[in-house]
Structures are given as structure tokens and as C-alpha cells.
Design an enzyme around this catalytic site. Structure first.
Site, PDB file in Angstrom:
ATOM      1  N   ASN A 101       0.693  -1.177   0.070  1.00 23.13           N
ATOM      2  CA  ASN A 101       0.194  -0.048  -0.089  1.00 23.13           C
ATOM      3  C   ASN A 101       0.867   1.281   0.188  1.00 23.13           C
ATOM      4  OD1 ASN A 101      -2.589  -1.227   0.130  1.00 23.13           O
ATOM      5  ND2 ASN A 101      -2.025  -1.749   2.227  1.00 23.13           N
ATOM      6  N   TYR A 131       6.752   0.990   8.961  1.00 23.14           N
ATOM      7  CA  TYR A 131       5.716   1.899   8.293  1.00 23.14           C
ATOM      8  C   TYR A 131       6.485   3.005   8.048  1.00 23.14           C
ATOM      9  CZ  TYR A 131       2.573   6.110   8.777  1.00 23.14           C
ATOM     10  OH  TYR A 131       2.011   7.226   8.260  1.00 23.14           O
ATOM     11  N   LYS A 140       7.707   5.098   4.645  1.00 22.57           N
ATOM     12  CA  LYS A 140       7.467   6.207   4.250  1.00 22.57           C
ATOM     13  C   LYS A 140       8.779   7.151   3.693  1.00 22.57           C
ATOM     14  CE  LYS A 140       3.262   7.177   5.072  1.00 22.57           C
ATOM     15  NZ  LYS A 140       2.234   7.460   4.019  1.00 22.57           N
ATOM     16  N   SER A 161       5.954  10.952   7.102  1.00 21.02           N
ATOM     17  CA  SER A 161       5.662  10.925   8.767  1.00 21.02           C
ATOM     18  C   SER A 161       6.739  11.102   9.596  1.00 21.02           C
ATOM     19  CB  SER A 161       5.021   9.590   8.832  1.00 21.02           C
ATOM     20  OG  SER A 161       4.887   9.173  10.098  1.00 21.02           O
TER      21      SER A 161
END
Lengths: 262, 262
Positions: free
Chosen positions: A90, A152, A156, A115
Site C-alpha cells: 500500500n 511503516y 514512508k 511521517s
């Protein structure tokens, strides 16, 4: 500009912060994996400009991208604890697909929702909690190498690097916004780290408006309000994008206000 | 050390450069996606220590990783022009699988074969060809943000960031080696860029031996010989790893020598 601005992940928290404040500012195209309920769509946006699609669906993305001036790319798995398979698909693969479609369509500007987790591991045990306090001098300014706090965050940081490549290779303007702690109404309570990286909804909307309006080549900026406490510099966002935040977590005292630490 | 050293992509060019020079130095485990012919396996390596497997095969990687002291991870799609789907799977997902298996198995050190293509877009039209020449002062030293020249370079930069995460989170020692232009016997001919980033086979083997032997936390170093012409600093590799290259592309005159620009 007259051309549309494409907003992916429009139904998410960042997307709603943006649409809640500048929902009338552009000819929006909205894209989300889930159907958007009416209350999430500004009154000025026609239903035919709302796309329900996964960003890895190349045909759908190509259609949504047609004639677009700028992209604000928020879609992805937003969970810091998201498993690798999900962020690989994703966030990493999805963002590459978005960049491919954007340069193919001749898009001018691409704002990518990065992020604080891309650099979360700078918050070492030696530095914290002192670095969350206003007297501390440690600052990150966007020129530092990534130090992700989780997979995550790796995804990013990879999105940022994809932006570097697509800018260098195709000339598209790219800005990576390392979003801090976005909460509505007031800063997170009893959470120093979140107060230091607080981003109010209206400052968030203003910052992404700057990403559509300003002229730039390739940038990495921090997306936080003008907090007294901060270990992220917003100098670059001010200088290059004209970001001029109005909120500051130090101005909140939490007297009788509802909690919102989402 | 007594424990094995796992070499992935053992049949490739870098792997063969290493095994050709330090094939007797360790208790090797060799892994490659293709079966290795006898001439690619050092005489001291037992056939039972040669694994034929894809690095995204978690079970096979887990078996190969058991009891290993250090990993030299070279496997991946080595083509600068490789398409996204291939580098996403082989270089990004594959490297994450390797790190997961390494920390699970308690591996001490992980040397990752990164590439000059992770920073190739620093070679702008304004800088080249001057930056390929010895009088030019431009230097990259490993502290700079990635600027990939292609999607292969994006995948290598992502491997570096994965290393940062796995080091910070699990404590495994990680060194990313941005390999220059590796050719056997002599530097590339009539190719200034390649001469500036030349890495001889014996210097390559020595450098990866340093990655197994030295003590370090997280490093990004450039893997080139001690060329007069260079825009990559090898200071960090010298200081932290004890790298002491013996070759220099400026010492070659190409009189009557065979070409090898592979």
C-alpha cells in the site's frame, strides 16, 4: 489554478483536515479505497469527481490523474504498527504507481504525506524525554538521513526516495511532508512527544495548500504547528513554501476540554 | 570466528570477487537462486553448505541463516535498468526477509551490497564530467540523502533504510556498502566515471572481509579502490572498518591489456 487537484486517501484523517478547511479552494478530485459518505465530501465537489479505487489499480489511478495539476498523496496504510506486507503493497508499491501515473499525466506538483515515523528512531533513550522539551537544542530539519521507528516509517522514507527519483528524472516538483501528531481541536494531552510535534487541522490544511501553491523543486519539510516545544524545524517549510502556522500546543491548558488523542 | 558466514548471491560478480580472494577465510554458507557450478564454489566449501533458493523463500533463508555469525547480502536484481516489479520483489522485499531472518537467528553483523546508483543523480549535468576528474572537489561521504539514478537505486536506498531500522530496533551491526564499478583485472577503459568509482576484485574482497571483522554499529560506506580520481570518500571505510585498498585506477595505462567493462 483551473486544473483539478487530486487528493488520495480523502476520507482519512489528514484528508478530512484538509477538506474541512480548504474544501472550496480547488476543483478537487477525491480518491479513496472506501466509498466516501456524503459528510466527508465538500458540497462543492461533484460525485463524479469522487473515485473509489485502490491506488495500486493502475487504470483507476490513470483515470483520476487525467488533467490534474497537483497531487496530494495521502493514501496508504496509516498504522505505525502495520505489518511489512501491507506497507510494502500500500505505501511503497502504491506510491510508486502514483508517481508513474503523475509523470505520465504531466502533473506539475506532488505532495507526499510522509511521517515523523520516518525519523522516529532519532528519539533515542539518551535524548528522551529531554528532546521533547523546549529548552532542548536537538533539531531535525529534513536534511538528515531517515531513521525509521518501524516498518511503516521505512515505507514512508521509501516514498520520499521515490519522490527524489521522480523529481530528478522527470522534473516533477515533489515535497515530502513529515506529518507530526495531527489532532483536532487541541493538542494531545499528557503526551509531551505529541505536543512537541502537534499539527492542528487548520495548520495541516494551510500547509498542504502551500504545497499546491508554492514553487519548489524537491523538498523535505516537517508538518507541525508553531509549537514552543519542537524538535522538528519548520524553517524550510516557512522559507520555501510560505507556511505560516497559527497554532501552538503551548497555548492550550486543557481546562474542561474534551480529549482527542486519536 | 568459528561460526559460518552466509553469502547470498554467491554466484554473482561481487560474490565471485569475494570468494576468489577470501574463499578460504571463512566457514562459508553460500546461497544463490541458481545452482552453482563447481568452478564457482571454493574447494573448502562443502556442497551441503550451498543453498539454492530465492531470498523471498522464508523457510529456505531461515535454514541457511541458522547459527550464522555474519551475513554478506548481495542477492538481488543487479540491473540498473531493472523494472520496478523486479526490484520491489527481489531487492526490497527480499532484503527485508533477509533482515527478519538475520535478527531472528541472532546474527551479529549484516553487510548489505548497496550501489552507486543509490546516489547516481548527484551526477547532474552541471557537475559532469568535471566531477569525474581528480581536480574536482565534490565528494560524497555517506552522510548525504539518497539521490537514486533509477528504480534499482531506489531499491538499494531502501535496503539501506531497512538496515537502519533493523540496527536501531534489534541492535544488529549493519554496514551498507555503496559498491562502485567492479571489474576484474583492470579499470574500465575510456569511461571516466567508471575509473573514478573503480573497485578491483581484491579490494572488493578485502572490504567485505573488513565488514565481517570490524566492530561497528550502523555505517554507510563507499566501496571503491584508492583511485586518484574519486568523488566518493573512502575515509569512513578506512576509519571504521580498517579498509586499506591497494589498487588505483590511475595506475593503469591499458597497453595491450584485454578489455573488461562487464
Amino acid at each position: 489554478m483551473d486544473q483539478p487537484v487530486l487528493l488520495t486517501g480523502a476520507g482519512g484523517r489528514v484528508g478530512q483536515a484538509i477538506l474541512g478547511h480548504i474544501g472550496d479552494a480547488y476543483d478537487w478530485r477525491l480518491l479513496d479505497r472506501e466509498p466516501l459518505p456524503d459528510e466527508k465530501i465538500p458540497a462543492s465537489v461533484d460525485r463524479t469527481d469522487v473515485y473509489v479505487a485502490d491506488i495500486t489499480d493502475e487504470t483507476a489511478v490513470k483515470n483520476a490523474m487525467e488533467g490534474v495539476y497537483a497531487v496530494i498523496h495521502l493514501a496508504g496504510d496509516p498504522r505505525p504498527e502495520a505489518p511489512w506486507d501491507s506497507v510494502l503493497r500500500n505505501n511503497i508499491d502504491g506510491t510508486q504507481k502514483m508517481f508513474e501515473a503523475a509523470v505520465e499525466a504531466g502533473v506539475e506538483k506532488f505532495a507526499f504525506a510522509s511521517s515523523n515515523h520516518a525519523v522516529g528512531a532519532y528519539e533515542t533513550e539518551e535524548r528522551t524525554p529531554d528532546m521533547y522539551r523546549s529548552h532542548h537544542e536537538f533539531r531535525l530539519d529534513g536534511s538528515e538521513l531517515p531513521r525509521p521507528s518501524n516498518l511503516y516509517g521505512v515505507s514512508k522514507a521509501t516514498g520520499e526516495t521515490l519522490g527524489r527519483y521522480y523529481h530528478d528524472h522527470y522534473g516533477i516538483s515533489v515535497v515530502n511532508v513529515r506529518i507530526g501528531n495531527l489532532t483536532q481541536h487541541h493538542p494531545p494531552r499528557e503526551y509531551e512527544r505529541g505536543q512537541a510535534m502537534w499539527l492542528s487541522y487548520r495548520d495541516c490544511a494551510h500547509l498542504f495548500e502551500c504545497c499546491v501553491e508554492a514553487d519548489y523543486e524537491f523538498e523535505i519539510v516537517y508538518g507541525i504547528s508553531n509549537n514552543d516545544r519542537k524538535y522538528y524545524s519548520i524553517d524550510r517549510a516557512r522559507e520555501v513554501l510560505g507556511y505560516d502556522p497559527i497554532d501552538n500546543s503551548a497555548e492550550y491548558t486543557f481546562e474542561g476540554e474534551p480529549l482527542d488523542e486519536a
